[in-house]
Motif scaffolding. Structure first.
Motif, PDB file in Angstrom:
ATOM      1  N   THR A  27     -81.874   2.577  -9.306  1.00 60.79           N
ATOM      2  CA  THR A  27     -80.458   2.921  -9.406  1.00 60.79           C
ATOM      3  C   THR A  27     -79.593   1.856  -8.719  1.00 60.79           C
ATOM      4  N   ALA A  28     -80.236   0.809  -8.250  1.00 62.15           N
ATOM      5  CA  ALA A  28     -79.536  -0.191  -7.427  1.00 62.15           C
ATOM      6  C   ALA A  28     -78.381  -0.858  -8.160  1.00 62.15           C
ATOM      7  N   GLU A  29     -78.604  -1.248  -9.401  1.00 61.89           N
ATOM      8  CA  GLU A  29     -77.555  -1.949 -10.132  1.00 61.89           C
ATOM      9  C   GLU A  29     -76.375  -1.015 -10.415  1.00 61.89           C
ATOM     10  N   ALA A  30     -76.654   0.232 -10.773  1.00 67.76           N
ATOM     11  CA  ALA A  30     -75.578   1.198 -11.011  1.00 67.76           C
ATOM     12  C   ALA A  30     -74.763   1.406  -9.735  1.00 67.76           C
ATOM     13  N   LYS A  31     -75.451   1.569  -8.617  1.00 69.34           N
ATOM     14  CA  LYS A  31     -74.753   1.787  -7.339  1.00 69.34           C
ATOM     15  C   LYS A  31     -73.902   0.576  -6.978  1.00 69.34           C
ATOM     16  N   ARG A  32     -74.387  -0.606  -7.314  1.00 70.44           N
ATOM     17  CA  ARG A  32     -73.621  -1.825  -7.030  1.00 70.44           C
ATOM     18  C   ARG A  32     -72.309  -1.809  -7.830  1.00 70.44           C
ATOM     19  N   VAL A  33     -72.378  -1.388  -9.086  1.00 70.52           N
ATOM     20  CA  VAL A  33     -71.162  -1.270  -9.904  1.00 70.52           C
ATOM     21  C   VAL A  33     -70.216  -0.244  -9.276  1.00 70.52           C
ATOM     22  N   CYS A  34     -70.765   0.886  -8.896  1.00 74.06           N
ATOM     23  CA  CYS A  34     -69.937   1.956  -8.309  1.00 74.06           C
ATOM     24  C   CYS A  34     -69.166   1.463  -7.074  1.00 74.06           C
ATOM     25  N   MET A  35     -69.814   0.655  -6.253  1.00 72.12           N
ATOM     26  CA  MET A  35     -69.162   0.211  -5.023  1.00 72.12           C
ATOM     27  C   MET A  35     -67.902  -0.619  -5.314  1.00 72.12           C
ATOM     28  N   ALA A  36     -67.805  -1.172  -6.508  1.00 75.24           N
ATOM     29  CA  ALA A  36     -66.622  -1.958  -6.881  1.00 75.24           C
ATOM     30  C   ALA A  36     -65.637  -1.138  -7.726  1.00 75.24           C
ATOM     31  N   CYS A  37     -65.935   0.127  -7.927  1.00 76.06           N
ATOM     32  CA  CYS A  37     -65.135   0.969  -8.829  1.00 76.06           C
ATOM     33  C   CYS A  37     -63.998   1.646  -8.065  1.00 76.06           C
ATOM     34  N   GLU A  38     -62.804   1.518  -8.572  1.00 75.85           N
ATOM     35  CA  GLU A  38     -61.637   2.049  -7.850  1.00 75.85           C
ATOM     36  C   GLU A  38     -61.513   3.571  -7.924  1.00 75.85           C
ATOM     37  N   VAL A  39     -62.278   4.214  -8.803  1.00 80.41           N
ATOM     38  CA  VAL A  39     -62.213   5.675  -8.883  1.00 80.41           C
ATOM     39  C   VAL A  39     -63.477   6.340  -8.326  1.00 80.41           C
ATOM     40  N   ARG A  40     -64.186   5.614  -7.490  1.00 79.10           N
ATOM     41  CA  ARG A  40     -65.465   6.114  -6.975  1.00 79.10           C
ATOM     42  C   ARG A  40     -65.319   7.480  -6.292  1.00 79.10           C
ATOM     43  N   ARG A  41     -64.304   7.648  -5.459  1.00 81.28           N
ATOM     44  CA  ARG A  41     -64.152   8.927  -4.741  1.00 81.28           C
ATOM     45  C   ARG A  41     -63.882  10.084  -5.700  1.00 81.28           C
ATOM     46  N   HIS A  42     -63.049   9.849  -6.704  1.00 80.71           N
ATOM     47  CA  HIS A  42     -62.786  10.901  -7.705  1.00 80.71           C
ATOM     48  C   HIS A  42     -64.081  11.260  -8.434  1.00 80.71           C
ATOM     49  N   CYS A  43     -64.828  10.236  -8.782  1.00 78.63           N
ATOM     50  CA  CYS A  43     -66.084  10.422  -9.511  1.00 78.63           C
ATOM     51  C   CYS A  43     -67.066  11.239  -8.680  1.00 78.63           C
TER      52      CYS A  43
END
Ligand code: SF4
Length: 79
Positions: A27-43
Protein backbone atom coordinates in the motif's frame (compact mmCIF):
# COMPACT_ATOMS: atom_id res chain seq x y z
CA UNK A 1 -22.95 12.78 3.60
CA UNK A 2 -21.12 15.50 1.65
CA UNK A 3 -18.66 13.94 -0.79
CA UNK A 4 -17.78 16.96 -2.95
CA UNK A 5 -14.20 16.58 -1.69
CA UNK A 6 -13.90 13.70 -4.15
CA UNK A 7 -13.71 16.25 -6.96
CA UNK A 8 -10.26 17.23 -5.67
CA UNK A 9 -9.04 13.70 -4.90
CA UNK A 10 -5.49 13.20 -6.12
CA UNK A 11 -6.18 9.49 -6.70
CA UNK A 12 -8.39 10.46 -9.64
CA UNK A 13 -5.16 11.23 -11.48
CA UNK A 14 -3.41 7.90 -10.90
CA UNK A 15 -4.10 4.19 -11.31
CA UNK A 16 -6.91 3.58 -8.82
CA UNK A 17 -5.90 -0.08 -8.51
CA UNK A 18 -3.04 1.15 -6.32
CA UNK A 19 -5.66 1.89 -3.68
CA UNK A 20 -7.21 -1.57 -3.76
CA UNK A 21 -4.21 -3.92 -3.57
CA UNK A 22 -4.55 -7.69 -3.39
CA UNK A 23 -4.40 -9.14 0.13
CA UNK A 24 -0.79 -8.81 1.26
CA UNK A 25 0.03 -6.37 -1.55
CA UNK A 26 1.90 -3.13 -0.96
CA UNK A 27 0.00 0.00 0.00
CA UNK A 28 3.11 2.18 0.08
CA UNK A 29 2.61 3.90 -3.26
CA UNK A 30 -1.06 4.66 -2.55
CA UNK A 31 -0.17 6.11 0.86
CA UNK A 32 2.52 8.25 -0.77
CA UNK A 33 -0.12 9.72 -3.12
CA UNK A 34 -2.47 10.33 -0.19
CA UNK A 35 0.17 12.30 1.71
CA UNK A 36 0.20 14.84 -1.14
CA UNK A 37 -3.61 14.96 -1.43
CA UNK A 38 -5.29 18.15 -0.26
CA UNK A 39 -8.52 16.36 0.72
CA UNK A 40 -6.85 13.65 2.78
CA UNK A 41 -8.60 14.60 6.04
CA UNK A 42 -12.05 14.64 4.40
CA UNK A 43 -11.30 11.28 2.81
CA UNK A 44 -10.20 9.73 6.09
CA UNK A 45 -13.26 11.07 7.92
CA UNK A 46 -15.49 9.67 5.20
CA UNK A 47 -13.82 6.25 5.38
CA UNK A 48 -14.20 6.13 9.18
CA UNK A 49 -17.88 7.15 9.02
CA UNK A 50 -18.64 4.77 6.16
CA UNK A 51 -16.55 1.97 7.70
CA UNK A 52 -15.01 1.32 4.30
CA UNK A 53 -14.11 -2.37 4.19
CA UNK A 54 -11.50 -2.31 1.41
CA UNK A 55 -8.59 -0.23 0.25
CA UNK A 56 -6.45 2.71 1.25
CA UNK A 57 -8.29 5.85 2.36
CA UNK A 58 -6.89 9.11 3.64
CA UNK A 59 -3.38 7.73 3.80
CA UNK A 60 -4.15 4.67 5.90
CA UNK A 61 -4.55 1.01 5.06
CA UNK A 62 -7.22 -1.34 6.37
CA UNK A 63 -5.42 -2.28 9.60
CA UNK A 64 -5.12 1.35 10.69
CA UNK A 65 -8.59 2.18 9.41
CA UNK A 66 -10.11 -0.64 11.49
CA UNK A 67 -8.30 0.76 14.53
CA UNK A 68 -9.66 4.26 13.88
CA UNK A 69 -13.20 2.92 13.38
CA UNK A 70 -13.02 1.06 16.70
CA UNK A 71 -11.70 4.20 18.43
CA UNK A 72 -14.52 6.29 16.94
CA UNK A 73 -17.09 3.74 18.07
CA UNK A 74 -15.64 3.73 21.59
CA UNK A 75 -15.78 7.54 21.70
CA UNK A 76 -19.41 7.51 20.61
CA UNK A 77 -20.34 4.87 23.17
CA UNK A 78 -18.64 6.87 25.92
CA UNK A 79 -20.43 10.12 24.97
S1 SF4 B 1 -6.44 10.83 0.56
FE1 SF4 B 1 -5.78 9.26 -0.86
S2 SF4 B 1 -7.55 7.91 -1.18
FE2 SF4 B 1 -8.27 9.83 -0.25
S3 SF4 B 1 -8.88 11.14 -1.92
FE3 SF4 B 1 -6.77 11.65 -1.47
S4 SF4 B 1 -5.50 10.35 -2.78
FE4 SF4 B 1 -7.58 9.51 -2.79
Amino acid sequence: MNTTWRDDALCREVDTELFMPEVGGSTAEAKRVCMACEVRRHCLEYAIDAQEPYGVWGGVGQQELRRLIRARRAEQEAA
